[in-house]
Design a protein around this motif. Structure first.
Motif, PDB file in Angstrom:
ATOM      1  N   SER A  20     -37.559  53.922  72.859  1.00 39.92           N
ATOM      2  CA  SER A  20     -38.502  54.698  72.313  1.00 39.92           C
ATOM      3  C   SER A  20     -38.477  56.193  72.901  1.00 39.92           C
ATOM      4  CB  SER A  20     -39.886  54.318  72.268  1.00 39.92           C
ATOM      5  OG  SER A  20     -40.691  54.067  73.364  1.00 39.92           O
ATOM      6  N   SER A  21     -38.015  56.188  74.199  1.00 46.89           N
ATOM      7  CA  SER A  21     -38.012  57.527  75.148  1.00 46.89           C
ATOM      8  C   SER A  21     -36.428  58.427  74.904  1.00 46.89           C
ATOM      9  CB  SER A  21     -38.338  57.209  76.425  1.00 46.89           C
ATOM     10  OG  SER A  21     -37.195  56.566  77.278  1.00 46.89           O
ATOM     11  N   GLY A  53     -36.716  58.434  70.327  1.00 48.50           N
ATOM     12  CA  GLY A  53     -37.122  57.085  69.816  1.00 48.50           C
ATOM     13  C   GLY A  53     -37.066  56.945  68.432  1.00 48.50           C
TER      14      GLY A  53
END
Length: 87
Positions: A20-21, A53
């Motif tokens: 998600s980063s 993400g």
């Protein structure tokens, strides 16, 4: 992850990424294949790498389009297989 209808037959669908980063990290106009069972179709993400993400696709839901109908009706928690094609 999320679906937003933008017209009677077209919608933007957002899919989450494993990390998600991190962004999808594709170049502009890159193509990915979406697949479900025997149906595989190319799509060009409309989101940029500034979106970490997840990524977004603009899809037209054709009445007899197996994959576009699948994308239009799948549940939020369902997943779909994608593959990047390098040219």
């Amino acid at each position: 992850e999320e679906r937003t209808w933008v017209s009677d037959d077209s919608f933007v669908v957002r899919f989450g990424l494993p990390d998600s980063s991190q962004p999808l990290n594709l170049s502009t106009c890159a193509c990915i294949l979406a697949g479900h069972k025997d149906d595989v179709r190319p799509y060009t993400p409309i989101s940029t790498n500034a979106l970490p993400g997840s990524f977004e696709l603009l899809v037209k839901a054709y009445p007899n389009g197996a994959l576009s109908q699948r994308l239009a009706t799948m549940e939020v928690e369902e997943s779909m297989a994608f593959k990047h094609i390098k040219f």
